[in-house]
Structures are given as structure tokens and as C-alpha cells.
Design a protein around this motif. Structure first.
Motif, short mmCIF file in Angstrom:
data_model
loop_
_atom_site.label_atom_id
_atom_site.label_comp_id
_atom_site.label_asym_id
_atom_site.label_seq_id
_atom_site.Cartn_x
_atom_site.Cartn_y
_atom_site.Cartn_z
N ALA A 50 0.92 -0.97 0.11
CA ALA A 50 0.12 -0.05 0.03
C ALA A 50 1.03 1.30 -0.08
O ALA A 50 1.32 1.81 1.13
CB ALA A 50 -1.01 -0.13 1.09
N VAL A 51 1.22 1.83 -1.17
CA VAL A 51 2.05 2.87 -1.35
C VAL A 51 1.73 3.75 -2.42
O VAL A 51 1.07 3.13 -3.49
CB VAL A 51 3.80 2.55 -1.60
N ARG A 52 1.56 5.03 -2.22
CA ARG A 52 1.29 6.01 -3.23
C ARG A 52 2.15 6.12 -4.54
O ARG A 52 1.86 6.21 -5.54
CB ARG A 52 1.15 7.43 -2.70
N GLY A 53 3.47 6.05 -4.26
CA GLY A 53 4.49 6.43 -5.51
C GLY A 53 5.79 5.89 -4.96
O GLY A 53 6.11 5.38 -3.97
N ILE A 54 6.59 6.60 -5.83
CA ILE A 54 8.17 6.35 -5.87
C ILE A 54 8.59 6.95 -4.55
O ILE A 54 9.56 6.48 -4.07
CB ILE A 54 8.85 6.59 -6.97
N LEU A 55 7.94 7.90 -3.98
CA LEU A 55 8.27 8.71 -3.00
C LEU A 55 8.15 8.09 -1.61
O LEU A 55 8.71 8.33 -0.68
CB LEU A 55 7.85 10.12 -2.70
N ASP A 56 7.28 7.17 -1.67
CA ASP A 56 7.21 6.23 -0.21
C ASP A 56 7.30 4.64 -0.28
O ASP A 56 6.97 4.23 0.56
CB ASP A 56 5.77 6.68 0.30
N ILE A 57 7.82 4.16 -1.47
CA ILE A 57 7.89 2.86 -1.68
C ILE A 57 9.26 2.55 -1.15
O ILE A 57 10.32 3.44 -1.15
CB ILE A 57 7.74 2.31 -3.03
N SER A 58 9.54 1.33 -0.45
CA SER A 58 10.99 0.84 -0.01
C SER A 58 11.61 0.62 -1.17
O SER A 58 11.05 0.27 -2.27
CB SER A 58 10.61 0.02 1.07
N ALA A 59 12.99 0.63 -0.88
CA ALA A 59 13.82 0.55 -2.04
C ALA A 59 13.76 -0.98 -2.34
O ALA A 59 13.69 -1.57 -3.67
CB ALA A 59 15.24 0.53 -1.44
N ASP A 60 13.44 -2.00 -1.61
CA ASP A 60 13.23 -3.46 -1.67
C ASP A 60 12.03 -3.53 -2.52
O ASP A 60 11.89 -4.50 -3.55
CB ASP A 60 13.35 -4.15 -0.27
N GLU A 61 10.98 -3.00 -2.05
CA GLU A 61 9.54 -3.19 -2.94
C GLU A 61 9.95 -2.54 -4.37
O GLU A 61 9.44 -3.04 -5.39
CB GLU A 61 8.58 -2.28 -2.13
N PHE A 62 10.58 -1.40 -4.50
CA PHE A 62 10.87 -0.72 -5.80
C PHE A 62 11.63 -1.74 -6.72
O PHE A 62 11.27 -1.87 -7.92
CB PHE A 62 11.48 0.64 -5.73
N VAL A 63 12.62 -2.31 -6.08
CA VAL A 63 13.15 -3.30 -6.84
C VAL A 63 12.38 -4.40 -7.51
O VAL A 63 12.63 -4.90 -8.78
CB VAL A 63 14.59 -4.09 -6.09
#
Length: 146
Positions: A50-63
Motif C-alpha cells: 500500500a504505497v502511493r508512489g516512488i516517494l514512499d515505496i521502500s527500496a526493496d519493494e521498488f526493486v
């Protein structure tokens, strides 16, 4: 940072409250066709978090989102005989983000064919079903080769 709204349309897709044209899913991500595609095969890749965008996603989730995005991009280029791909991500309304759940747009591109304007035309469900089948087949083929 603003609070995540769990009633956004992509959260509802993840919960199965709204149907989607799913092409891929793993533990952390979900990929489905955009019902108002800008190009044939236009796919959205979202985290299950449950994240709005790149500004609040964790680095691991973004990977993990990036890995799935790459998988979809490779499959889409193959499935739609595209010459390239556009990957876009908007974070927060000031950037143009409409649905406030992190998502990546994957749009296969063919030289000489422009993107349709955003959110202008709903695609025929039969076409979306055909595109879903093509993408799933290309993803399976890609995974077998890996």
C-alpha cells in the motif's frame, strides 16, 4: 507525505473487487492491462504494498516492481512485435499521477505510430482479452528461456 487511500481503484483491483486483465503476478507485484491503452499491450505494473508512489515505496519493494516491469517490457516487445518500449511512472498529483497507488506504465512502441492521448478511449474487451493472451504467452516463453 499524504496518506494512502485503500479505496483507490488499484487497491480494489488487488483485492479482486474490480476485475482486471491480469498478465502476471508474484508475491510482491501485479501486472494488468490498462483498459484505456495508449498503445497495444499497454500494461500497468503495481506493487502489492500500500504505497502511493516512488516517494514512499521502500527500496526493496521498488526493486521488485522494476524486475516485474522489465519482465513485462521484454514480453510486450515480443508479443506486439514492437521496436521499443516506453516505461513511465508518475508520483503525486503535481506530476500527473491520477491513481494514487504506485504504478509503472509499460507501453510497447512501433516506429511511426504515436501514443494515443492518455485516458481517451476504452478498449474493446475482446481486444483486451486477445492482448492478455498474447502477453501471458510471451511471459511464459520468456520464463522458460531464463
Amino acid at each position: 507525505m499524504a496518506i494512502y487511500d485503500d479505496q483507490n481503484i488499484f487497491a480494489k483491483v488487488l483485492r479482486g473487487e474490480i476485475p482486471s486483465y491480469k498478465v502476471y503476478e508474484n508475491e510482491q507485484t501485479f501486472a494488468f492491462l490498462d483498459i484505456m491503452p495508449r498503445s497495444p499491450g499497454h500494461t500497468l505494473v503495481i506493487p502489492k504494498a500500500a504505497v502511493r508512489g516512488i516517494l514512499d515505496i521502500s527500496a526493496d519493494e521498488f526493486v521488485e516492481v522494476a524486475r516485474t516491469t522489465r519482465r513485462i517490457a521484454l514480453a510486450a516487445v515480443s508479443a506486439f512485435n514492437a521496436g521499443g518500449v516506453i516505461v513511465q511512472q508518475f508520483s503525486e498529483p503535481a506530476s500527473g499521477q491520477v491513481v494514487l497507488h504506485m504504478h509503472m506504465h509499460v507501453m510497447p512502441m512501433t516506429a511511426g505510430i504515436d501514443l494515443l492521448p492518455a485516458q481517451t478511449r476504452k478498449e474493446d474487451p475482446k481486444v483486451l482479452e486477445q492482448h492478455t493472451t498474447r502477453l501471458i504467452a510471451a511471459i511464459k516463453e520468456q520464463m522458460q528461456r531464463a
